[in-house]
Design a protein around this motif. Structure first.
Motif, PDB file in Angstrom:
ATOM      1  N   ASP A  87      74.000  25.028  37.235  1.00  0.00           N
ATOM      2  CA  ASP A  87      73.688  23.604  37.280  1.00  0.00           C
ATOM      3  C   ASP A  87      74.911  22.728  37.058  1.00  0.00           C
ATOM      4  OD1 ASP A  87      70.486  23.368  37.395  1.00  0.00           O
ATOM      5  OD2 ASP A  87      71.094  25.167  36.317  1.00  0.00           O
ATOM      6  N   ALA A  90      76.452  22.567  40.432  1.00  0.00           N
ATOM      7  CA  ALA A  90      75.664  21.665  41.289  1.00  0.00           C
ATOM      8  C   ALA A  90      75.947  20.209  40.927  1.00  0.00           C
ATOM      9  CB  ALA A  90      74.180  21.983  41.153  1.00  0.00           C
ATOM     10  N   GLN A 114      68.958  13.430  40.684  1.00  0.00           N
ATOM     11  CA  GLN A 114      69.236  14.871  40.745  1.00  0.00           C
ATOM     12  C   GLN A 114      70.372  15.246  39.787  1.00  0.00           C
ATOM     13  OE1 GLN A 114      70.178  16.467  44.654  1.00  0.00           O
ATOM     14  NE2 GLN A 114      70.677  18.461  43.792  1.00  0.00           N
ATOM     15  N   GLU A 118      70.290  18.010  36.747  1.00  0.00           N
ATOM     16  CA  GLU A 118      71.221  19.132  36.541  1.00  0.00           C
ATOM     17  C   GLU A 118      71.713  19.129  35.091  1.00  0.00           C
ATOM     18  OE1 GLU A 118      70.965  21.040  38.877  1.00  0.00           O
ATOM     19  OE2 GLU A 118      71.104  20.065  40.836  1.00  0.00           O
ATOM     20  N   GLU A 191      71.123  26.534  45.370  1.00  0.00           N
ATOM     21  CA  GLU A 191      69.861  26.134  44.756  1.00  0.00           C
ATOM     22  C   GLU A 191      68.667  26.886  45.343  1.00  0.00           C
ATOM     23  OE1 GLU A 191      70.368  21.736  45.300  1.00  0.00           O
ATOM     24  OE2 GLU A 191      70.400  21.785  43.107  1.00  0.00           O
ATOM     25  N   GLU A 225      64.319  22.374  40.855  1.00  0.00           N
ATOM     26  CA  GLU A 225      65.203  22.950  41.880  1.00  0.00           C
ATOM     27  C   GLU A 225      64.514  23.012  43.242  1.00  0.00           C
ATOM     28  OE1 GLU A 225      68.341  23.357  41.791  1.00  0.00           O
ATOM     29  OE2 GLU A 225      68.490  22.912  39.669  1.00  0.00           O
ATOM     30  N   HIS A 228      65.181  19.797  44.663  1.00  0.00           N
ATOM     31  CA  HIS A 228      66.577  19.666  45.106  1.00  0.00           C
ATOM     32  C   HIS A 228      66.758  20.345  46.464  1.00  0.00           C
ATOM     33  CE1 HIS A 228      67.958  19.426  40.587  1.00  0.00           C
ATOM     34  NE2 HIS A 228      67.033  18.536  40.900  1.00  0.00           N
TER      35      HIS A 228
HETATM   36 FE    FE Z   1      69.791  21.603  41.398  1.00  0.00          FE
END
Ligand code: FE
Length: 344
Positions: A87, A90, A114, A118, A191, A225, A228
């Motif tokens: 994360d 990400a 988002q 994370e 992801e 996720e 995402h």
């Molecule tokens: Fe993510």
């Protein structure tokens, strides 16, 4: 970019996911990419915090000498070791790369949400490590010390160079393909594939009534996720629609190659971390599961199925592989959905 004083209103048709600098990148309305607004609202409705979940049972089970086998302890720690990096990587990609090049204000709205999610996920791993009294140094350094984790992270991070470069600009065929490649690597592979054998293991614990607090956190993370991933898919498909020239046959082949490489790295990870399998899931079934997941991702961005594998963990579909936004945590989640009124 400076603004020009004008009575001309923002034209929705000029709005683009990338390369829409001519349109306004500041004001939310009129919205064009409504999938992003939907995702933003779903994210808010799903809001959660790690500290709301009690870890008491996990703490007792981790301390007890006979509840967890040595293999289970090792698997738990390695999975956590991978999660702690995933994360953060990400988040860095969103804030330092993707956000700068996305020119749709509504897509930027979701990227902000988002990025926060994370951070919540990284907080969750920190909370698990702290609650169980694990060695932080051991868990947080695993990505540099354990081959199976290192190989996945190294693959992902090798794609950072282009978009992280301050001089990188979209607007040429090569640069726009680089942007889409970034979305494929971070969203579809990172992801959408790299978390999934670890998710399966955490659900394995949960099914045995072990480490249920940790597993519950991972369920919340998995639900975030899956949003995402959906958003990443919408971005990729949206760019394909707005700029079809990007999606050349060569680029499609390249995308398939990347996803195949990611799939292989993920089942190699599973085989190295669980050589004897775990909770009745053996190394071969992990491979099949990851291939099954990869096929589904490929189809969603219009690429051909590569493996044709069946899902060996059908119970995972219920818990993990949400095809639609299923609200399976009714209790806590709806508190956020309806509890938005603050009393002063
Ligand atoms: Fe993510």
């Amino acid at each position: 970019m400076p603004i020009t004083k004008t009575s001309e209103r923002v034209n929705i048709n000029k709005r683009r996911i990338i390369n829409g600098e001519d349109a306004d990148v500041i004001q939310l309305y009129p919205m064009k990419h409504t999938f992003a607004w939907t995702a933003y609202n779903v994210g808010n409705a799903n809001h959660w915090l790690p500290t709301e979940i009690t870890m008491q049972n996990d703490i007792e089970q981790w301390k007890a000498p006979n509840v967890l086998t040595p293999d289970e302890r090792a698997a738990f720690k390695t999975v956590l070791g991978f999660f702690t990096t995933g994360d953060s990587i990400a988040a860095n990609n969103i804030v330092l790369a993707a956000y700068r090049h996305v020119t749709s204000p509504e897509c930027r709205m979701y990227l902000l949400r988002q990025a926060y999610e994370e951070a919540i996920h990284t907080h969750s791993y920190q909370y698990i490590v702290e609650s169980l009294g694990l060695d932080e140094g051991e868990i947080f350094n695993m990505y540099r010390e354990v081959d199976a984790i290192y190989n996945k992270d190294e693959f992902i991070l090798s794609f950072n160079e282009g978009l992280f470069n301050p001089a990188f600009k979209t607007g040429t065929l090569a640069a726009d393909q680089k942007f889409v490649e970034n979305m494929i690597v971070f969203s579809i592979i990172m992801e959408g594939i790299f978390f999934y054998s670890s998710f399966a293991v955490m659900f394995g614990f949960q099914r045995q009534n072990k480490m249920v607090g940790s597993a519950e956190q991972i369920q919340y993370i998995m639900r975030d996720e899956s949003q995402h991933l959906n958003f990443g898919i919408n971005i990729i498909n949206g760019i394909k629609e707005e700029q079809p020239e990007v999606w050349t046959p060569d680029f499609q082949t390249h995308a398939v190659d990347l996803i195949r490489k990611g799939t292989e790295l993920e089942y190699t990870f599973a085989r190295e971390v669980f050589p004897k399998g775990i909770f009745g899931m053996n190394a071969d079934s992990f491979k099949e599961y990851i291939q099954y997941i990869a096929d589904r991702r490929l189809v969603r961005i219009g690429l051909p199925v590569q493996y044709g594998s069946q899902n060996p963990f059908p119970w995972m579909s219920e818990a993990i592989d949400l095809s639609k936004e299923k609200n399976f945590f009714e209790t806590r989640v709806t508190e956020y959905s309806t509890g938005g009124t603050l009393e002063w």
